[in-house]
Design a protein around this motif. Structure first.
Motif, PDB file in Angstrom:
ATOM      1  N   ILE B  18      60.407 154.808 104.949  1.00  0.00           N
ATOM      2  CA  ILE B  18      62.167 155.296 104.803  1.00  0.00           C
ATOM      3  C   ILE B  18      62.620 154.510 103.376  1.00  0.00           C
ATOM      4  O   ILE B  18      63.213 155.090 102.344  1.00  0.00           O
ATOM      5  CB  ILE B  18      63.155 154.838 106.125  1.00  0.00           C
ATOM      6  CG1 ILE B  18      62.834 155.484 107.533  1.00  0.00           C
ATOM      7  CG2 ILE B  18      64.910 154.413 105.015  1.00  0.00           C
ATOM      8  CD1 ILE B  18      63.801 154.685 108.227  1.00  0.00           C
ATOM      9  N   ILE B  20      60.561 154.829 100.892  1.00  0.00           N
ATOM     10  CA  ILE B  20      60.581 154.893  99.892  1.00  0.00           C
ATOM     11  C   ILE B  20      61.026 156.252  99.134  1.00  0.00           C
ATOM     12  O   ILE B  20      61.829 156.621  98.530  1.00  0.00           O
ATOM     13  CB  ILE B  20      59.154 156.470 100.192  1.00  0.00           C
ATOM     14  CG1 ILE B  20      58.159 155.856 100.441  1.00  0.00           C
ATOM     15  CG2 ILE B  20      59.178 157.278  99.197  1.00  0.00           C
ATOM     16  CD1 ILE B  20      57.018 155.939 100.438  1.00  0.00           C
ATOM     17  N   LEU B  21      62.070 156.898 100.466  1.00  0.00           N
ATOM     18  CA  LEU B  21      63.314 156.933 100.474  1.00  0.00           C
ATOM     19  C   LEU B  21      64.404 156.356  99.281  1.00  0.00           C
ATOM     20  O   LEU B  21      65.303 156.980  98.656  1.00  0.00           O
ATOM     21  CB  LEU B  21      64.303 157.571 101.589  1.00  0.00           C
ATOM     22  CG  LEU B  21      63.724 159.268 102.290  1.00  0.00           C
ATOM     23  CD1 LEU B  21      65.185 159.453 103.095  1.00  0.00           C
ATOM     24  CD2 LEU B  21      63.458 160.109 101.398  1.00  0.00           C
ATOM     25  N   ILE B  23      63.501 154.080  97.722  1.00  0.00           N
ATOM     26  CA  ILE B  23      63.305 153.136  96.330  1.00  0.00           C
ATOM     27  C   ILE B  23      63.867 154.624  94.829  1.00  0.00           C
ATOM     28  O   ILE B  23      64.639 154.661  94.038  1.00  0.00           O
ATOM     29  CB  ILE B  23      61.921 153.721  95.888  1.00  0.00           C
ATOM     30  CG1 ILE B  23      61.725 152.244  97.152  1.00  0.00           C
ATOM     31  CG2 ILE B  23      61.305 153.789  94.442  1.00  0.00           C
ATOM     32  CD1 ILE B  23      59.783 152.220  97.284  1.00  0.00           C
ATOM     33  N   VAL B  24      63.736 155.914  95.505  1.00  0.00           N
ATOM     34  CA  VAL B  24      64.407 156.759  95.374  1.00  0.00           C
ATOM     35  C   VAL B  24      65.309 156.937  94.568  1.00  0.00           C
ATOM     36  O   VAL B  24      66.640 157.303  93.330  1.00  0.00           O
ATOM     37  CB  VAL B  24      63.520 158.208  95.549  1.00  0.00           C
ATOM     38  CG1 VAL B  24      65.008 159.204  94.405  1.00  0.00           C
ATOM     39  CG2 VAL B  24      62.195 158.532  95.030  1.00  0.00           C
ATOM     40  N   TRP B  26      67.502 154.303  94.936  1.00  0.00           N
ATOM     41  CA  TRP B  26      67.280 153.293  93.640  1.00  0.00           C
ATOM     42  C   TRP B  26      67.677 153.828  92.882  1.00  0.00           C
ATOM     43  O   TRP B  26      68.347 153.139  92.001  1.00  0.00           O
ATOM     44  CB  TRP B  26      66.736 152.522  94.057  1.00  0.00           C
ATOM     45  CG  TRP B  26      66.701 150.445  93.982  1.00  0.00           C
ATOM     46  CD1 TRP B  26      68.428 150.326  93.431  1.00  0.00           C
ATOM     47  CD2 TRP B  26      66.144 150.194  94.318  1.00  0.00           C
ATOM     48  NE1 TRP B  26      67.110 148.483  92.822  1.00  0.00           N
ATOM     49  CE2 TRP B  26      66.872 148.298  92.941  1.00  0.00           C
ATOM     50  CE3 TRP B  26      65.085 149.595  94.584  1.00  0.00           C
ATOM     51  CZ2 TRP B  26      66.158 147.320  93.048  1.00  0.00           C
ATOM     52  CZ3 TRP B  26      64.641 148.340  94.341  1.00  0.00           C
ATOM     53  CH2 TRP B  26      65.014 147.114  93.474  1.00  0.00           C
ATOM     54  N   ILE B  27      66.515 153.934  92.218  1.00  0.00           N
ATOM     55  CA  ILE B  27      66.252 154.743  90.931  1.00  0.00           C
ATOM     56  C   ILE B  27      67.974 155.571  90.271  1.00  0.00           C
ATOM     57  O   ILE B  27      67.578 155.124  88.541  1.00  0.00           O
ATOM     58  CB  ILE B  27      64.962 155.513  90.188  1.00  0.00           C
ATOM     59  CG1 ILE B  27      63.604 154.929  91.087  1.00  0.00           C
ATOM     60  CG2 ILE B  27      64.921 156.504  89.028  1.00  0.00           C
ATOM     61  CD1 ILE B  27      62.668 155.262  91.296  1.00  0.00           C
ATOM     62  N   VAL B  30      70.557 153.135  89.415  1.00  0.00           N
ATOM     63  CA  VAL B  30      70.225 151.094  88.479  1.00  0.00           C
ATOM     64  C   VAL B  30      70.484 152.633  87.149  1.00  0.00           C
ATOM     65  O   VAL B  30      70.817 151.756  86.761  1.00  0.00           O
ATOM     66  CB  VAL B  30      69.194 151.619  88.831  1.00  0.00           C
ATOM     67  CG1 VAL B  30      67.875 150.786  87.331  1.00  0.00           C
ATOM     68  CG2 VAL B  30      68.330 149.963  89.854  1.00  0.00           C
TER      69      VAL B  30
END
Lengths: 280, 285
Positions: B18, B20-21, B23-24, B26-27, B30
């Motif tokens: 989860i 990993i989802l 982080i994407v 979050w990118i 940000v």
């Protein structure tokens, strides 16, 4: 001219054109390899491995700082990225399987694999470099970890799915708990495939330059402190190649040669693993 | 005891998956947060304005967008016919003993880092473009050519794989009817592999638009829109690579983040189209 004759002529034209395009393509590609080998071998000397960066005009410069820095940045990224990627891949294949959540993670990972890596660099700059106030080796490693994760995750997922379910069932029948089945049976069955994924993942991030430009930045001297800017082969190559100094350009070619040989060998070893597995 | 470990293991893998989802997501968050200042200052003009002048605090992204689009378009025009030719050669024409070595060397060349394509382009291709087409050699045209060579191995390998999925029985039937090789390729193989081929081209396009190092060396970094392809130009990734560490004001910094966000949205969209409409689950990525 009969219809058949016309078809045969068109056929021959197309065949010649496609052979020609293969020759052009392969010609270009061998040109690049040839340039790498000629310039790289020419620039390779012992001092490259024993000397740090030097100001231009000084023949004693080497790449020791960049080689060690590269190993540190990629090494840390591998140490973090590989276990996380394998764990996440394990979830997809062994627990989530075809659930909506797993499918979403697979899709997003596939997309991230082709997403521009410079954007990951900007992201890591915003969350690590800017708050800390300085570039660092850690930041570079984190950027590479994020790039590596989807590759390891997807290969692990695919390779674990190839393990026959009868193997799992046999282990369950012996009363083994699921985590033991996964670690001792499933991982073992998929070992070669997972290793290939790791090799390809490492090979992929080892060539990354863009995300390092504003995370680990660069250093012309040996620095082993991951909390400060760290040199990498790729950024060094970029800086040296775009400099007007001939001896720096030469070092740039040496770096290009060393790096591409490293990446090509990882790819070849990875392929051999896959072939060995298929041969069984 | 082992039930606890079992639960721990299962949950740990789930949390990481989860993550990993997240982080994407979050990118995106940000990049958006850091773009806000620029979005507020310029609004939609950011995309349509042609003036990029950091000293005047004026940031218009159109030259970079134009450069990304034109260089990618050039690369595709050059690479698509070559890739199809190489793929036809590899899947239908090459004698069996050539197929593996030529195929593998093409795949290996796809693994060479883009920084090396850029370096090769700078030292070996820039002088040629300068001599043949004029200008200083560092130009939009050079960027398009280097980019096309960079994406060629990937496109050729994936197109070949797609062509190879055509069932032999279909091809044999067509040959039995008296079809020439070209008849079989055009009427059987290409229609059969069409989705995969188009998908691979779109995917290559998505990669080309985000490609940074191969073009940073040879494009220059000039924020001007010029119809003359022999002039230096810039693209979104080239601007980021050259200027990110130079941004000295909040607005400059924020504008670069808006460029990153723009690039991510563009490539995300292109790659998704390739994946969901053409490649589906075929693991061609």
């Amino acid at each position: 001219m009969t219809h058949t004759k016309k078809r045969i002529i068109i056929n021959n034209i197309v065949m010649v054109l496609s052979t020609l395009s293969a020759l052009i393509g392969i010609g270009f590609l061998f040109w690049i390899l040839g340039v790498l080998i000629i310039n790289g071998v020419d620039a390779l000397t012992w001092s490259i491995f024993t000397q740090e960066g030097a100001p231009p005009g000084n023949a004693e410069g080497g790449l020791k700082h960049a080689l060690i820095g590269q190993l540190m940045i990629v090494g840390v990224a591998t140490l973090v990225g590989v276990p996380l990627g394998i764990m996440a891949g394990t979830y997809l294949s062994e627990y989530g399987q075809k659930s909506k959540l797993s499918e979403a993670i697979r899709d997003i990972s596939d997309i991230m694999m082709s997403a521009p890596s410079i954007v990951i660099g900007a992201f890591v700059y915003a969350i690590i470099v800017a708050p800390m106030g300085h570039f660092s080796g850690w930041a570079g490693s984190i950027a590479l970890t994020i790039i590596m994760l989807p590759i390891i995750l997807r290969t692990t997922d695919d390779m674990l799915q190839l393990v026959p379910s009868t193997l799992r069932e046999a282990a369950f029948a012996l009363g083994a708990p699921k985590y033991k089945v996964i670690i001792q049976v499933v991982y073992r069955g998929a070992k070669a495939g997972i290793l290939t994924g790791i090799l390809l993942g490492v090979a992929r991030v080892a060539g990354e330059t863009a995300p390092l430009l504003f995370t680990s930045f660069n250093d012309n001297f040996l620095n082993t402190d991951m909390n400060a800017p760290v040199a990498s082969l790729t950024v060094t190559m970029y800086n040296y190649a775009t400099s007007p100094y001939e001896d720096w350009q030469k070092l740039g070619w040496a770096a290009a040669f060393i790096l591409s040989m490293f990446i090509l060998s990882l790819n070849i070893i990875g392929r051999l693993f896959i072939m060995k597995k298929k041969g069984k | 005891m082992s039930i606890i470990i079992d639960k721990l293991f299962a949950n740990a893998t789930k949390i990481i998956a989860i993550a990993i989802l997240l982080i994407v997501a979050w990118i995106f968050v940000v990049l958006f947060q850091h773009s806000i200042e620029s979005i507020n200052a310029f609004g939609f003009d950011f995309i349509t304005d042609t003036k990029w002048a950091p000293n005047l605090e004026k940031f218009g992204a159109l030259p970079a967008i134009y450069g990304s689009v034109v260089s990618t378009f050039l690369a595709m025009i050059l690479a698509v016919p070559l890739a199809i030719g190489v793929a036809i050669f590899l899947s239908e024409l090459a004698p069996a003993k050539f197929k593996a070595p030529v195929g593998v060397s093409i795949e290996l060349l796809a693994a060479i880092p883009s920084v090396i394509y850029g370096m090769w382009g700078l030292f070996y291709f820039v002088p040629i473009v300068r001599d043949v087409f004029g200008g200083i050699g560092i130009s939009m045209l050079t960027a398009g050519i280097v980019l096309s060579i960079m994406i060629l191995p990937f496109m050729a390998a994936v197109t070949r794989d797609a062509m190879n999925t055509t069932p032999d029985i279909l091809k044999e039937s067509a040959y039995a009817l008296g079809g020439t090789k070209w008849d079989v390729i055009k009427d059987i193989i290409i229609p059969y592999a069409k989705a995969g081929i188009i998908g691979s081209f779109i995917l290559a396009l998505g990669r080309a638009i985000g490609e940074t190092m191969a073009v940073t060396f040879v494009m220059g970094n000039v924020h001007k829109i010029s119809a003359d392809l022999t002039q230096p130009a810039t693209s979104i990734p080239v601007t980021l690579a050259n200027e990110f560490t130079e941004a000295d004001t909040e607005l400059y910094y924020s504008s670069l983040f808006e460029l990153s966000l723009l690039l991510l949205v563009i490539s995300f969209t292109i790659i998704s189209v390739a994946k969901f409409y053409f490649l589906r689950r075929k693991r061609l990525v």
